[in-house]
Design a protein around this motif. Structure first.
Motif, PDB file in Angstrom:
ATOM      1  N   LEU A 132       9.966 -13.944  -8.614  1.00 16.91           N
ATOM      2  CA  LEU A 132      10.150 -12.800  -7.736  1.00 16.91           C
ATOM      3  C   LEU A 132      10.933 -13.216  -6.493  1.00 16.91           C
ATOM      4  N   GLU A 133      11.701 -12.274  -5.949  1.00 20.07           N
ATOM      5  CA  GLU A 133      12.441 -12.500  -4.707  1.00 20.07           C
ATOM      6  C   GLU A 133      11.801 -11.668  -3.610  1.00 20.07           C
ATOM      7  N   TRP A 134      11.731 -12.227  -2.404  1.00 24.75           N
ATOM      8  CA  TRP A 134      11.151 -11.520  -1.279  1.00 24.75           C
ATOM      9  C   TRP A 134      12.227 -10.754  -0.532  1.00 24.75           C
ATOM     10  N   ASP A 135      12.103  -9.456  -0.472  1.00 26.11           N
ATOM     11  CA  ASP A 135      12.983  -8.600   0.322  1.00 26.11           C
ATOM     12  C   ASP A 135      12.324  -8.472   1.689  1.00 26.11           C
ATOM     13  N   ASN A 169       9.961  -5.666   3.045  1.00 25.80           N
ATOM     14  CA  ASN A 169       8.660  -6.308   2.813  1.00 25.80           C
ATOM     15  C   ASN A 169       8.104  -5.955   1.428  1.00 25.80           C
ATOM     16  N   ARG A 170       8.855  -6.368   0.429  1.00 25.19           N
ATOM     17  CA  ARG A 170       8.438  -6.160  -0.955  1.00 25.19           C
ATOM     18  C   ARG A 170       8.969  -7.304  -1.800  1.00 25.19           C
ATOM     19  N   LEU A 171       8.424  -7.437  -2.994  1.00 30.13           N
ATOM     20  CA  LEU A 171       8.854  -8.475  -3.931  1.00 30.13           C
ATOM     21  C   LEU A 171       9.660  -7.817  -5.039  1.00 30.13           C
ATOM     22  N   ILE A 172      10.811  -8.406  -5.336  1.00 29.56           N
ATOM     23  CA  ILE A 172      11.749  -7.840  -6.293  1.00 29.56           C
ATOM     24  C   ILE A 172      11.756  -8.652  -7.585  1.00 29.56           C
ATOM     25  N   SER A 173      11.663  -7.948  -8.697  1.00 30.44           N
ATOM     26  CA  SER A 173      11.862  -8.550 -10.011  1.00 30.44           C
ATOM     27  C   SER A 173      13.193  -8.016 -10.532  1.00 30.44           C
ATOM     28  N   GLU A 221      14.853  -8.901 -13.225  1.00 32.42           N
ATOM     29  CA  GLU A 221      14.854  -8.709 -14.676  1.00 32.42           C
ATOM     30  C   GLU A 221      14.165  -7.395 -15.071  1.00 32.42           C
ATOM     31  N   ALA A 222      13.042  -7.088 -14.426  1.00 32.53           N
ATOM     32  CA  ALA A 222      12.316  -5.854 -14.735  1.00 32.53           C
ATOM     33  C   ALA A 222      12.857  -4.661 -13.953  1.00 32.53           C
ATOM     34  N   LYS A 223      13.701  -4.939 -12.949  1.00 29.50           N
ATOM     35  CA  LYS A 223      14.237  -3.896 -12.061  1.00 29.50           C
ATOM     36  C   LYS A 223      13.112  -3.120 -11.384  1.00 29.50           C
ATOM     37  N   LEU A 224      12.149  -3.907 -10.845  1.00 31.62           N
ATOM     38  CA  LEU A 224      11.003  -3.333 -10.144  1.00 31.62           C
ATOM     39  C   LEU A 224      10.845  -3.999  -8.782  1.00 31.62           C
ATOM     40  N   ALA A 225      10.302  -3.230  -7.836  1.00 35.85           N
ATOM     41  CA  ALA A 225       9.969  -3.753  -6.515  1.00 35.85           C
ATOM     42  C   ALA A 225       8.472  -3.543  -6.298  1.00 35.85           C
ATOM     43  N   TYR A 226       7.777  -4.625  -6.008  1.00 40.75           N
ATOM     44  CA  TYR A 226       6.334  -4.576  -5.799  1.00 40.75           C
ATOM     45  C   TYR A 226       6.045  -4.572  -4.297  1.00 40.75           C
ATOM     46  N   PRO A 227       5.168  -3.685  -3.848  1.00 37.92           N
ATOM     47  CA  PRO A 227       4.874  -3.616  -2.411  1.00 37.92           C
ATOM     48  C   PRO A 227       3.989  -4.773  -1.952  1.00 37.92           C
ATOM     49  N   ILE A 228       4.057  -5.026  -0.660  1.00 36.33           N
ATOM     50  CA  ILE A 228       3.165  -5.979  -0.007  1.00 36.33           C
ATOM     51  C   ILE A 228       2.368  -5.164   0.998  1.00 36.33           C
ATOM     52  N   GLN A 229       1.062  -5.079   0.802  1.00 38.17           N
ATOM     53  CA  GLN A 229       0.198  -4.277   1.669  1.00 38.17           C
ATOM     54  C   GLN A 229      -0.775  -5.169   2.412  1.00 38.17           C
ATOM     55  N   ASN A 230      -0.726  -5.104   3.718  1.00 33.12           N
ATOM     56  CA  ASN A 230      -1.585  -5.932   4.575  1.00 33.12           C
ATOM     57  C   ASN A 230      -1.450  -7.415   4.239  1.00 33.12           C
ATOM     58  N   GLY A 231      -0.232  -7.830   3.925  1.00 30.55           N
ATOM     59  CA  GLY A 231       0.035  -9.230   3.619  1.00 30.55           C
ATOM     60  C   GLY A 231      -0.329  -9.653   2.209  1.00 30.55           C
ATOM     61  N   ILE A 232      -0.729  -8.702   1.381  1.00 38.34           N
ATOM     62  CA  ILE A 232      -1.148  -9.018   0.007  1.00 38.34           C
ATOM     63  C   ILE A 232      -0.195  -8.360  -0.985  1.00 38.34           C
TER      64      ILE A 232
END
Length: 55
Positions: free
Chosen positions: A18-21, A25-29, A31-42
């Motif tokens: 994963l790459e950190w945007d 403040n999200r993590l990018i995949s 290959e999957a073309k998805l962005a995962y949120p980071i909530q309260n540092g998690i």
């Protein structure tokens, strides 16, 4: 967000790195073309939490 932690995380869909945007403040995949949120540092690494990326 701790960069050492990010280096040990993988996309739950593709199991790829994963790459950190930092600006959004999200993590990018790329290959999957998805962005995962980071909530309260998690990172929320649930497939259903991933936001689809365009492109």
């Amino acid at each position: 967000m701790n960069e050492k932690l990010i280096n040990n995380l993988a996309c739950p869909v593709t199991n790829t790195k994963l790459e950190w945007d930092k600006t959004s403040n999200r993590l990018i995949s790329r290959e999957a073309k998805l962005a995962y949120p980071i909530q309260n540092g998690i990172p929320v690494l649930l497939p259903e939490a991933g936001e689809k990326l365009e492109g």
